[in-house]
Scaffold this active site. Sequence first.
Site, PDB file in Angstrom:
ATOM      1  N   SER A  81     -12.867 -21.762  30.233  1.00  0.00           N
ATOM      2  CA  SER A  81     -11.902 -21.919  31.331  1.00  0.00           C
ATOM      3  C   SER A  81     -12.076 -20.921  32.467  1.00  0.00           C
ATOM      4  O   SER A  81     -11.343 -20.998  33.453  1.00  0.00           O
ATOM      5  CB  SER A  81     -10.466 -21.847  30.793  1.00  0.00           C
ATOM      6  OG  SER A  81      -9.984 -23.144  30.550  1.00  0.00           O
ATOM      7  N   LYS A  84     -12.331 -22.489  35.844  1.00  0.00           N
ATOM      8  CA  LYS A  84     -11.211 -22.778  36.739  1.00  0.00           C
ATOM      9  C   LYS A  84     -11.091 -21.762  37.873  1.00  0.00           C
ATOM     10  O   LYS A  84     -10.389 -22.021  38.861  1.00  0.00           O
ATOM     11  CB  LYS A  84      -9.909 -22.844  35.943  1.00  0.00           C
ATOM     12  CG  LYS A  84      -9.864 -23.997  34.943  1.00  0.00           C
ATOM     13  CD  LYS A  84      -8.509 -24.068  34.258  1.00  0.00           C
ATOM     14  CE  LYS A  84      -8.433 -25.209  33.262  1.00  0.00           C
ATOM     15  NZ  LYS A  84      -9.059 -24.887  31.973  1.00  0.00           N
ATOM     16  N   SER A 141      -3.645 -22.623  31.854  1.00  0.00           N
ATOM     17  CA  SER A 141      -5.038 -23.076  31.947  1.00  0.00           C
ATOM     18  C   SER A 141      -5.091 -24.591  31.786  1.00  0.00           C
ATOM     19  O   SER A 141      -5.889 -25.139  31.027  1.00  0.00           O
ATOM     20  CB  SER A 141      -5.919 -22.399  30.891  1.00  0.00           C
ATOM     21  OG  SER A 141      -7.279 -22.570  31.188  1.00  0.00           O
TER      22      SER A 141
END
Length: 348
Positions: A81, A84, A141
Amino acid sequence: MWSRGVGALSGLRGGIFSLVAVMAVLAASSGTSDARSHRKHFTASESSSSEEPRYSDIVVDGNSGAILHASNPDALRHPASLTKIMTLYLLFEQLDTGKLKLDGALDVSGHAAAQSPTKLGLRDGQTIKVEDAIKGIVTRSANDAAVVIAEAIAGSEREFAALMTHKAQTLGMANTVYVNASGLPADAQITTAREQALLGRTIQERFPEYYRYFALPSFQYRGMSISNHNALLRQMEGVDGIKTGYTEASGYNLVSSVRREGRHLVAVVLGGRSTGARDSRMRQLIEDYIRRAATTRTAPAIVEVADPATEVPSKTALPLPPPENESPNAMPAPAPPEPAAVSLEHTP
């Protein structure tokens, strides 16, 4: 299976064994060819078959650009993640130019709604405000929110991933490849600790107004109170972001930013063995190196390269000096066992 087939045909046994030997040689040759053609992906993914992902880290002085510590900073790793961060970088560009507004509504597609946990639970046909999508990404997230952003900007997640990779190239992140907007498992999605540190510094420098979202301790959404997965925001003085990440192939990842008494560090840990081990290592790195950081800004601004395919970034554009010769295995003792990890991104 072969032995059963030849039990009644003993006269053919020698010929079959010879055939098996030839097939084995051909398989080995094919495997070597495949490994060569996919070397980049294999290098990043080879740890997935071992007991634990491989470890990398780096500590960069945000004021001077100097590397204060590094272990395997250029080894290929899966970002999980941390992906992101780039998703939000491209969104912040849209906000900065006025193409999108914080209170603007984004459509939720079936593809976005179908993303695996973690997510906000968005449904096909709904809308979500841009600001809520940002908050959902930096706290929970949220994979569905990341895809909503991707589709709003590029029309499809695939096209958005291409934009992400191109943006990485313009920033000097030559080894980073993005496949999706969320960081969900993908063998071809790779990065390095050095390049995540560069992105962590750049997003703060380029978008200080929007970077503040990474410091949110929690987020209220439709009656839910969502806490930020980044526990260091609550545990360490001066930490102002930025992002956690986890998949089985990546291990436990974290990019952190901390400011104290005029000093600024951006540190990256990739491939931690658990949430506890990752956070403990990050705390150790921050405490070990914050006093060594400069109190005056001397690093030149990080700039994008107009055409990375034909132009090589200068040292001014990429103010990251070579790493020091330090131990590649600078991990603390393993943390106490934690619940078994799932294969999908849940970014603890």
